[in-house]
Design a protein around this motif. Structure first.
Motif, PDB file in Angstrom:
ATOM      1  N   GLU A  39     -18.277  29.012 -23.183  1.00 27.72           N
ATOM      2  CA  GLU A  39     -17.593  27.734 -22.955  1.00 27.72           C
ATOM      3  C   GLU A  39     -17.130  27.614 -21.507  1.00 27.72           C
ATOM      4  O   GLU A  39     -17.225  26.551 -20.896  1.00 27.72           O
ATOM      5  CB  GLU A  39     -16.422  27.574 -23.917  1.00 27.72           C
ATOM      6  CG  GLU A  39     -15.687  26.256 -23.782  1.00 27.72           C
ATOM      7  CD  GLU A  39     -16.573  25.029 -23.954  1.00 27.72           C
ATOM      8  OE1 GLU A  39     -16.236  23.981 -23.367  1.00 27.72           O
ATOM      9  OE2 GLU A  39     -17.594  25.091 -24.649  1.00 27.72           O
ATOM     10  N   ALA A  75      -8.665  31.543 -24.977  1.00 23.09           N
ATOM     11  CA  ALA A  75      -9.507  30.609 -25.737  1.00 23.09           C
ATOM     12  C   ALA A  75      -9.282  29.196 -25.250  1.00 23.09           C
ATOM     13  O   ALA A  75      -8.156  28.720 -25.215  1.00 23.09           O
ATOM     14  CB  ALA A  75      -9.182  30.707 -27.223  1.00 23.09           C
ATOM     15  N   ASP A  76     -10.379  28.544 -24.873  1.00 25.10           N
ATOM     16  CA  ASP A  76     -10.339  27.145 -24.461  1.00 25.10           C
ATOM     17  C   ASP A  76     -11.570  26.489 -25.073  1.00 25.10           C
ATOM     18  O   ASP A  76     -12.576  26.281 -24.412  1.00 25.10           O
ATOM     19  CB  ASP A  76     -10.343  27.040 -22.942  1.00 25.10           C
ATOM     20  CG  ASP A  76     -10.174  25.615 -22.455  1.00 25.10           C
ATOM     21  OD1 ASP A  76      -9.957  24.716 -23.289  1.00 25.10           O
ATOM     22  OD2 ASP A  76     -10.268  25.394 -21.235  1.00 25.10           O
ATOM     23  N   ARG A  77     -11.494  26.208 -26.344  1.00 26.97           N
ATOM     24  CA  ARG A  77     -12.639  25.654 -27.072  1.00 26.97           C
ATOM     25  C   ARG A  77     -12.758  24.158 -26.788  1.00 26.97           C
ATOM     26  O   ARG A  77     -11.774  23.491 -26.471  1.00 26.97           O
ATOM     27  CB  ARG A  77     -12.477  25.908 -28.560  1.00 26.97           C
ATOM     28  CG  ARG A  77     -12.655  27.381 -28.899  1.00 26.97           C
ATOM     29  CD  ARG A  77     -12.968  27.557 -30.383  1.00 26.97           C
ATOM     30  NE  ARG A  77     -13.435  28.895 -30.665  1.00 26.97           N
ATOM     31  CZ  ARG A  77     -12.671  29.862 -31.175  1.00 26.97           C
ATOM     32  NH1 ARG A  77     -11.412  29.639 -31.440  1.00 26.97           N
ATOM     33  NH2 ARG A  77     -13.191  31.048 -31.417  1.00 26.97           N
ATOM     34  N   PHE A 102     -16.056  32.372 -25.806  1.00 26.28           N
ATOM     35  CA  PHE A 102     -15.129  31.917 -24.769  1.00 26.28           C
ATOM     36  C   PHE A 102     -15.791  31.958 -23.390  1.00 26.28           C
ATOM     37  O   PHE A 102     -15.617  31.045 -22.583  1.00 26.28           O
ATOM     38  CB  PHE A 102     -13.851  32.760 -24.767  1.00 26.28           C
ATOM     39  CG  PHE A 102     -13.099  32.737 -26.075  1.00 26.28           C
ATOM     40  CD1 PHE A 102     -13.141  31.636 -26.923  1.00 26.28           C
ATOM     41  CD2 PHE A 102     -12.359  33.829 -26.471  1.00 26.28           C
ATOM     42  CE1 PHE A 102     -12.453  31.624 -28.128  1.00 26.28           C
ATOM     43  CE2 PHE A 102     -11.669  33.834 -27.671  1.00 26.28           C
ATOM     44  CZ  PHE A 102     -11.718  32.729 -28.502  1.00 26.28           C
ATOM     45  N   ARG A 152      -5.417  18.890 -26.026  1.00 20.56           N
ATOM     46  CA  ARG A 152      -6.262  20.085 -25.974  1.00 20.56           C
ATOM     47  C   ARG A 152      -5.380  21.266 -25.604  1.00 20.56           C
ATOM     48  O   ARG A 152      -4.555  21.161 -24.701  1.00 20.56           O
ATOM     49  CB  ARG A 152      -7.358  19.908 -24.919  1.00 20.56           C
ATOM     50  CG  ARG A 152      -8.447  20.957 -25.026  1.00 20.56           C
ATOM     51  CD  ARG A 152      -9.568  20.723 -24.027  1.00 20.56           C
ATOM     52  NE  ARG A 152      -9.436  21.727 -22.995  1.00 20.56           N
ATOM     53  CZ  ARG A 152      -9.359  21.488 -21.701  1.00 20.56           C
ATOM     54  NH1 ARG A 152      -9.386  20.258 -21.255  1.00 20.56           N
ATOM     55  NH2 ARG A 152      -9.247  22.471 -20.847  1.00 20.56           N
ATOM     56  N   ASP A 176      -8.013  26.718 -33.017  1.00 15.96           N
ATOM     57  CA  ASP A 176      -8.437  27.808 -32.153  1.00 15.96           C
ATOM     58  C   ASP A 176      -7.907  29.092 -32.750  1.00 15.96           C
ATOM     59  O   ASP A 176      -6.785  29.127 -33.271  1.00 15.96           O
ATOM     60  CB  ASP A 176      -7.862  27.646 -30.736  1.00 15.96           C
ATOM     61  CG  ASP A 176      -8.447  26.464 -29.996  1.00 15.96           C
ATOM     62  OD1 ASP A 176      -9.657  26.467 -29.788  1.00 15.96           O
ATOM     63  OD2 ASP A 176      -7.681  25.555 -29.634  1.00 15.96           O
ATOM     64  N   SER A 177      -8.699  30.132 -32.672  1.00 11.63           N
ATOM     65  CA  SER A 177      -8.189  31.436 -33.081  1.00 11.63           C
ATOM     66  C   SER A 177      -8.655  32.456 -32.063  1.00 11.63           C
ATOM     67  O   SER A 177      -9.740  32.328 -31.489  1.00 11.63           O
ATOM     68  CB  SER A 177      -8.657  31.816 -34.489  1.00 11.63           C
ATOM     69  OG  SER A 177     -10.040  32.060 -34.504  1.00 11.63           O
ATOM     70  N   VAL A 178      -7.809  33.413 -31.815  1.00  7.91           N
ATOM     71  CA  VAL A 178      -8.158  34.532 -30.939  1.00  7.91           C
ATOM     72  C   VAL A 178      -7.815  35.813 -31.683  1.00  7.91           C
ATOM     73  O   VAL A 178      -6.796  35.902 -32.366  1.00  7.91           O
ATOM     74  CB  VAL A 178      -7.443  34.481 -29.570  1.00  7.91           C
ATOM     75  CG1 VAL A 178      -7.907  33.308 -28.748  1.00  7.91           C
ATOM     76  CG2 VAL A 178      -5.950  34.433 -29.714  1.00  7.91           C
ATOM     77  N   GLU A 193     -16.154  36.135 -30.503  1.00 11.74           N
ATOM     78  CA  GLU A 193     -15.197  35.231 -29.863  1.00 11.74           C
ATOM     79  C   GLU A 193     -15.248  35.384 -28.350  1.00 11.74           C
ATOM     80  O   GLU A 193     -15.248  34.396 -27.619  1.00 11.74           O
ATOM     81  CB  GLU A 193     -13.781  35.496 -30.364  1.00 11.74           C
ATOM     82  CG  GLU A 193     -13.499  34.992 -31.749  1.00 11.74           C
ATOM     83  CD  GLU A 193     -12.088  35.293 -32.222  1.00 11.74           C
ATOM     84  OE1 GLU A 193     -11.337  35.986 -31.508  1.00 11.74           O
ATOM     85  OE2 GLU A 193     -11.734  34.844 -33.326  1.00 11.74           O
ATOM     86  N   ASN A 203     -12.701  21.526 -28.476  1.00 10.12           N
ATOM     87  CA  ASN A 203     -12.310  20.658 -29.582  1.00 10.12           C
ATOM     88  C   ASN A 203     -11.284  19.610 -29.176  1.00 10.12           C
ATOM     89  O   ASN A 203     -10.751  18.912 -30.015  1.00 10.12           O
ATOM     90  CB  ASN A 203     -11.825  21.480 -30.781  1.00 10.12           C
ATOM     91  CG  ASN A 203     -10.798  22.514 -30.403  1.00 10.12           C
ATOM     92  OD1 ASN A 203     -10.139  22.397 -29.380  1.00 10.12           O
ATOM     93  ND2 ASN A 203     -10.662  23.542 -31.209  1.00 10.12           N
TER      94      ASN A 203
END
Length: 188
Positions: free
Chosen positions: A161, A97-99, A158, A81, A107-109, A154, A101
């Protein structure tokens, strides 16, 4: 006297004996759970970088950004991760970003440079396992309204989450509200 090593910083030389320094410093960093940060230089648009990322490791890249310019960082990863962090020229966290998944995902920022300067993008391993990532910088000279909407969606995602991971009943309720607001932006 101090010696400087890029991966560990200043090292007091009076504590070291020949041959002992190379073994002691990595051991101390591991024993104290000190994250390892590797600076890899300049990140260029549309250049894909592939690297291995060990447990507790952070890779950092520099991005030259002009004020008002839209930037999007895309990270695809497998095996661990990752957390993607963007710092502004004053090294203040602009976005993180700490998705959810985990060990496989993307991940995109996105961000718009508030001021011209060198921004930093950090890719951190947030799990106890080594993995790989592929990193790319996609840019657009002038942000469109859709880019501004993407940044807001986004940001809400974030935050949601982060609230979800807090695990309390109240934080989960806040996360539901934030996710719903993000969905509304993504749908328009």
């Amino acid at each position: 006297r101090l010696a400087y090593a890029e991966s560990t910083g200043p090292i007091p030389m009076t504590l070291a004996r020949p041959g002992w320094l190379l073994l002691a410093i990595p051991f101390l960093a591991t024993a104290q759970n000190i994250p390892t940060i590797h600076a890899w230089g300049q990140l260029k648009p549309h250049q894909t970088i592939q690297r291995r990322l060990g447990p507790g490791q952070t890779d950092e890249y520099q991005v030259e950004v002009s004020a008002g310019r839209f930037e999007r960082v895309i990270v695809r990863h497998t095996g661990s991760r990752v957390v993607v962090t963007v710092l502004d020229p004053l090294r203040i966290i602009l976005v993180q970003a700490d998705r959810p998944n985990d060990a496989l995902g993307a991940d995109s920022v996105s961000f718009i440079g508030e001021t011209s300067g060198v921004y930093r993008v950090g890719i951190s391993n947030a799990s106890g396992m080594a993995g790989r990532y592929w990193l790319e910088l996609a840019e657009s000279p002038q942000p469109a309204e859709a880019d501004r909407s993407r940044i807001e969606a986004e940001r809400l995602e974030f935050q949601a989450e982060h609230e979800r991971r807090a695990g309390t009943l109240e934080s989960r309720r806040r996360s539901i509200d934030l996710f719903q607001r993000a969905i509304a932006i993504w749908e328009h």
